[in-house]
Design a protein around this motif. Structure first.
Motif, PDB file in Angstrom:
ATOM      1  N   GLY A  22      65.894  37.313  22.779  1.00  0.00           N
ATOM      2  CA  GLY A  22      66.709  36.106  22.805  1.00  0.00           C
ATOM      3  C   GLY A  22      66.166  35.095  23.805  1.00  0.00           C
ATOM      4  O   GLY A  22      65.484  35.463  24.777  1.00  0.00           O
ATOM      5  N   TYR A  23      66.480  33.838  23.586  1.00  0.00           N
ATOM      6  CA  TYR A  23      65.977  32.761  24.445  1.00  0.00           C
ATOM      7  C   TYR A  23      66.252  33.036  25.919  1.00  0.00           C
ATOM      8  O   TYR A  23      65.402  32.782  26.779  1.00  0.00           O
ATOM      9  CB  TYR A  23      66.610  31.434  24.016  1.00  0.00           C
ATOM     10  N   ASP A  24      67.434  33.570  26.207  1.00  0.00           N
ATOM     11  CA  ASP A  24      67.824  33.794  27.600  1.00  0.00           C
ATOM     12  C   ASP A  24      67.369  35.152  28.142  1.00  0.00           C
ATOM     13  O   ASP A  24      67.658  35.493  29.286  1.00  0.00           O
ATOM     14  CB  ASP A  24      69.345  33.672  27.737  1.00  0.00           C
ATOM     15  N   GLN A  25      66.638  35.946  27.336  1.00  0.00           N
ATOM     16  CA  GLN A  25      66.233  37.286  27.767  1.00  0.00           C
ATOM     17  C   GLN A  25      64.828  37.350  28.375  1.00  0.00           C
ATOM     18  O   GLN A  25      64.443  38.386  28.896  1.00  0.00           O
ATOM     19  CB  GLN A  25      66.310  38.261  26.587  1.00  0.00           C
ATOM     20  N   TRP A  26      64.070  36.275  28.344  1.00  0.00           N
ATOM     21  CA  TRP A  26      62.699  36.322  28.866  1.00  0.00           C
ATOM     22  C   TRP A  26      62.626  36.686  30.345  1.00  0.00           C
ATOM     23  O   TRP A  26      61.714  37.396  30.750  1.00  0.00           O
ATOM     24  CB  TRP A  26      61.958  35.020  28.556  1.00  0.00           C
ATOM     25  N   PRO A  27      63.594  36.274  31.179  1.00  0.00           N
ATOM     26  CA  PRO A  27      63.528  36.678  32.590  1.00  0.00           C
ATOM     27  C   PRO A  27      64.214  38.023  32.880  1.00  0.00           C
ATOM     28  O   PRO A  27      64.313  38.428  34.042  1.00  0.00           O
ATOM     29  CB  PRO A  27      64.232  35.537  33.326  1.00  0.00           C
ATOM     30  N   THR A  28      64.645  38.737  31.850  1.00  0.00           N
ATOM     31  CA  THR A  28      65.331  40.020  32.027  1.00  0.00           C
ATOM     32  C   THR A  28      64.375  41.068  32.599  1.00  0.00           C
ATOM     33  O   THR A  28      63.222  41.158  32.173  1.00  0.00           O
ATOM     34  CB  THR A  28      65.884  40.509  30.661  1.00  0.00           C
ATOM     35  N   VAL A  37      60.680  40.473  31.078  1.00  0.00           N
ATOM     36  CA  VAL A  37      60.308  40.587  29.668  1.00  0.00           C
ATOM     37  C   VAL A  37      59.092  39.724  29.348  1.00  0.00           C
ATOM     38  O   VAL A  37      58.153  40.171  28.675  1.00  0.00           O
ATOM     39  CB  VAL A  37      61.508  40.224  28.761  1.00  0.00           C
ATOM     40  N   ARG A  38      59.071  38.500  29.839  1.00  0.00           N
ATOM     41  CA  ARG A  38      57.942  37.609  29.540  1.00  0.00           C
ATOM     42  C   ARG A  38      56.636  38.156  30.106  1.00  0.00           C
ATOM     43  O   ARG A  38      55.599  38.122  29.440  1.00  0.00           O
ATOM     44  CB  ARG A  38      58.213  36.195  30.050  1.00  0.00           C
ATOM     45  N   THR A  39      56.659  38.674  31.312  1.00  0.00           N
ATOM     46  CA  THR A  39      55.451  39.229  31.931  1.00  0.00           C
ATOM     47  C   THR A  39      54.954  40.433  31.144  1.00  0.00           C
ATOM     48  O   THR A  39      53.747  40.579  30.906  1.00  0.00           O
ATOM     49  CB  THR A  39      55.731  39.610  33.392  1.00  0.00           C
ATOM     50  N   LEU A  40      55.877  41.293  30.718  1.00  0.00           N
ATOM     51  CA  LEU A  40      55.500  42.470  29.940  1.00  0.00           C
ATOM     52  C   LEU A  40      54.864  42.064  28.609  1.00  0.00           C
ATOM     53  O   LEU A  40      53.809  42.573  28.241  1.00  0.00           O
ATOM     54  CB  LEU A  40      56.731  43.348  29.704  1.00  0.00           C
ATOM     55  N   VAL A  41      55.490  41.146  27.903  1.00  0.00           N
ATOM     56  CA  VAL A  41      54.953  40.710  26.611  1.00  0.00           C
ATOM     57  C   VAL A  41      53.595  40.034  26.816  1.00  0.00           C
ATOM     58  O   VAL A  41      52.645  40.285  26.066  1.00  0.00           O
ATOM     59  CB  VAL A  41      55.945  39.787  25.873  1.00  0.00           C
ATOM     60  N   ASN A  42      53.469  39.210  27.844  1.00  0.00           N
ATOM     61  CA  ASN A  42      52.196  38.555  28.128  1.00  0.00           C
ATOM     62  C   ASN A  42      51.100  39.591  28.394  1.00  0.00           C
ATOM     63  O   ASN A  42      49.962  39.443  27.934  1.00  0.00           O
ATOM     64  CB  ASN A  42      52.336  37.603  29.318  1.00  0.00           C
TER      65      ASN A  42
END
Length: 193
Positions: A22-28, A37-42
């Motif tokens: 979700g849009y608000d889940q990237w900093p989870t 989440v964003r760092t892991l996906v990156n």
């Protein structure tokens, strides 16, 4: 077990989960200390981007820093899908798995490298699923293959600081729970832990 097909399924599972963020889940937070989440996906997208030149014979030095920094841009799901598709194409080329790849720790058979990538997608796919609250079920055949492969390598990975110490699980734990535990994850992890 067909390694290439199992690897492809692990990439599909991962990119399917990225599409569910979700849009608000990237900093989870995730089970990976200090990674949201964003760092892991990156990180995983970076691994997929590296796959193409490494399977084509490039050295780590030749690739250099071209995949440093943010690889997700404004469309993380699209970036993950594109990177995974390119990695699958590279691994599917005739003779690709018979090659030797140049990794940071030395020359490695491409089939061994693909097993490393399989583990990367499985374990980080689980990390991503539990972080965003979706079903973390992993492909059972991939779990078995990864566990079999990692059994002989866990000491080396721990010694190199590539994985955390194993987490104790009950004897009757599922194959999946045993796999994530041996990679240093608590199968009961939830955001906020």
């Amino acid at each position: 077990m067909d390694l290439l097909q199992t690897y492809q399924r692990s990439l599909s599972e991962f990119t399917d989960r990225v599409a569910q963020v979700g849009y608000d889940q990237w900093p989870t937070p995730t089970p990976c200390a200090h990674w949201d989440v964003r760092t892991l996906v990156n990180h995983v997208v970076g691994e997929d981007r590296w796959t193409v030149p490494l399977l084509s014979g490039a050295t780590v030095e030749q690739v250099g820093d071209r995949f440093d920094g943010d690889l997700l841009g404004a469309d993380p799901a699209g970036a993950a899908q594109d990177a995974a598709a390119a990695a699958v194409r590279a691994a599917s080329e005739a003779g690709a798995l018979d090659r030797t790849v140049h990794l940071s720790f030395g020359l490695t058979p491409a089939s061994e490298y693909l097993r490393q990538l399989l583990a990367e997608h499985l374990v980080h796919g689980w990390d991503l699923a539990v972080a965003i609250g979706v079903e973390p079920k992993l492909d059972p055949e991939a779990v078995r293959e990864c566990a079999r492969w990692f059994t002989e390598r866990s000491g080396m990975y721990r010694q190199g600081g590539l994985v955390s110490p194993a987490v104790h699980v009950p004897e009757n734990a599922s194959e999946q729970d045993r796999l994530v535990a041996v990679f240093g994850r608590d199968p009961d992890w939830a955001p906020g832990d």
